[in-house]
Design an enzyme around this catalytic site. Sequence first.
Site, PDB file in Angstrom:
ATOM      1  N   HIS A 148       0.851  -1.183   0.000  1.00 32.59           N
ATOM      2  CA  HIS A 148       0.000   0.000   0.000  1.00 32.59           C
ATOM      3  C   HIS A 148       0.896   1.246   0.000  1.00 32.59           C
ATOM      4  O   HIS A 148       2.110   1.134   0.156  1.00 32.59           O
ATOM      5  CB  HIS A 148      -0.928   0.012   1.229  1.00 32.59           C
ATOM      6  CG  HIS A 148      -0.196  -0.025   2.523  1.00 32.59           C
ATOM      7  ND1 HIS A 148      -0.155  -1.136   3.332  1.00 32.59           N
ATOM      8  CD2 HIS A 148       0.556   0.901   3.147  1.00 32.59           C
ATOM      9  CE1 HIS A 148       0.582  -0.889   4.388  1.00 32.59           C
ATOM     10  NE2 HIS A 148       1.032   0.350   4.301  1.00 32.59           N
TER      11      HIS A 148
HETATM   12  C1  T46 Z   1       3.223   0.783   6.724  1.00 32.85           C
HETATM   13  C2  T46 Z   1       4.033  -0.447   6.906  1.00 32.85           C
HETATM   14  C3  T46 Z   1       5.511  -0.181   6.930  1.00 32.85           C
HETATM   15  C4  T46 Z   1      -3.304  -0.658  14.011  1.00 32.85           C
HETATM   16  O1  T46 Z   1      -4.324  -0.894  14.648  1.00 32.85           O
HETATM   17  N1  T46 Z   1      -2.568   0.458  14.306  1.00 32.85           N
HETATM   18  C5  T46 Z   1      -1.420   0.761  13.650  1.00 32.85           C
HETATM   19  O2  T46 Z   1      -0.782   1.788  13.969  1.00 32.85           O
HETATM   20  C6  T46 Z   1      -0.988  -0.105  12.592  1.00 32.85           C
HETATM   21  C7  T46 Z   1       0.278   0.209  11.824  1.00 32.85           C
HETATM   22  C8  T46 Z   1      -1.739  -1.201  12.294  1.00 32.85           C
HETATM   23  N2  T46 Z   1      -2.865  -1.471  12.998  1.00 32.85           N
HETATM   24  C9  T46 Z   1      -3.642  -2.682  12.686  1.00 32.85           C
HETATM   25  C10 T46 Z   1      -4.334  -2.644  11.339  1.00 32.85           C
HETATM   26  C11 T46 Z   1      -4.303  -4.110  10.910  1.00 32.85           C
HETATM   27  O3  T46 Z   1      -5.446  -4.752  11.427  1.00 32.85           O
HETATM   28  O4  T46 Z   1      -2.726  -3.784  12.627  1.00 32.85           O
HETATM   29  C12 T46 Z   1      -3.075  -4.688  11.600  1.00 32.85           C
HETATM   30  C13 T46 Z   1      -1.906  -4.918  10.655  1.00 32.85           C
HETATM   31  O5  T46 Z   1      -1.624  -3.694   9.940  1.00 32.85           O
HETATM   32  P1  T46 Z   1      -1.229  -3.671   8.385  1.00 32.85           P
HETATM   33  O6  T46 Z   1      -1.883  -4.773   7.679  1.00 32.85           O
HETATM   34  O7  T46 Z   1      -1.490  -2.286   7.869  1.00 32.85           O
HETATM   35  O8  T46 Z   1       0.358  -3.925   8.467  1.00 32.85           O
HETATM   36  P2  T46 Z   1       1.442  -3.821   7.304  1.00 32.85           P
HETATM   37  O9  T46 Z   1       2.670  -4.479   7.822  1.00 32.85           O
HETATM   38  O10 T46 Z   1       0.923  -4.267   5.999  1.00 32.85           O
HETATM   39  O11 T46 Z   1       1.752  -2.220   7.164  1.00 32.85           O
HETATM   40  C14 T46 Z   1       2.283  -1.480   8.244  1.00 32.85           C
HETATM   41  C15 T46 Z   1       1.572  -0.126   8.381  1.00 32.85           C
HETATM   42  O12 T46 Z   1       0.158  -0.330   8.488  1.00 32.85           O
HETATM   43  C16 T46 Z   1       1.825   0.797   7.220  1.00 32.85           C
HETATM   44  O13 T46 Z   1       1.430   2.104   7.548  1.00 32.85           O
HETATM   45  O14 T46 Z   1       3.654   1.697   6.042  1.00 32.85           O
HETATM   46  O15 T46 Z   1       3.678  -1.229   8.056  1.00 32.85           O
END
Ligand code: T46
Length: 135
Positions: free
Chosen positions: A49
Site C-alpha cells: 500500500h
Molecule cells: C506501513 C508499513 C511499513 C493498528 O491498529 N494500528 C497501527 O498503527 C498499525 C500500523 C496497524 N494497525 C492494525 C491494522 C491491521 O489490522 O494492525 C493490523 C496490521 O496492519 P497492516 O496490515 O497495515 O500492516 P502492514 O505491515 O501491511 O503495514 C504497516 C503499516 O500499516 C503501514 O502504515 O507503512 O507497516
Amino acid sequence: MQVVKYMFQPHGDDRGQLVALEEFKDIPFRVKRFYYMYDTIPEVVRGKHAHRNLEQILICIHGSCKVRLDNGKEKKEVSLEKPYEGLYIPGSMWREMYDFSEDAVLVVLASELYDEADYIRDYQEFLRFVEESEK
Ligand code: T46
C-alpha cells in the site's frame, strides 16, 4: 529515485550499544506513533500500500528484512540489516516489506496517528494519486 537511509550514531562502550533518536534531530518529523512487527513469516509480503501524507522511518532492530519502494515511476529495493539503519519513507510511496529473517523485529516511527483513510491499497489508485499530485 532517491532512497534516504539514515545511519544513526550508536553510543557504544564496554557495556554494549545504545541508539537514541530525537524528533527533528535524528528523525525529520514529530513522532506521533511507534509500532513494530515480529514473528513475521519469511515468505510473507507485508505492506502493499501507499499513504497520502504519512512519513515513517523503518528500523530493523533485530534480524533483517527487505523493503521494495515504488514512487509510481521507479522501484528500488533496500535491505535493512543493522539496528542503526533507518529507512525514511515519505507518503506517496508504494511499499512492500519481505524476506524477513525469522528473528526480525521491524520498528516503525510514524509522523501521524493510525488513520485508515490515509492508506491507498489499490495500485491503480496509487498511480492516479501520484499523477494528480504532480499537477
Ligand atoms: C506501513 C508499513 C511499513 C493498528 O491498529 N494500528 C497501527 O498503527 C498499525 C500500523 C496497524 N494497525 C492494525 C491494522 C491491521 O489490522 O494492525 C493490523 C496490521 O496492519 P497492516 O496490515 O497495515 O500492516 P502492514 O505491515 O501491511 O503495514 C504497516 C503499516 O500499516 C503501514 O502504515 O507503512 O507497516
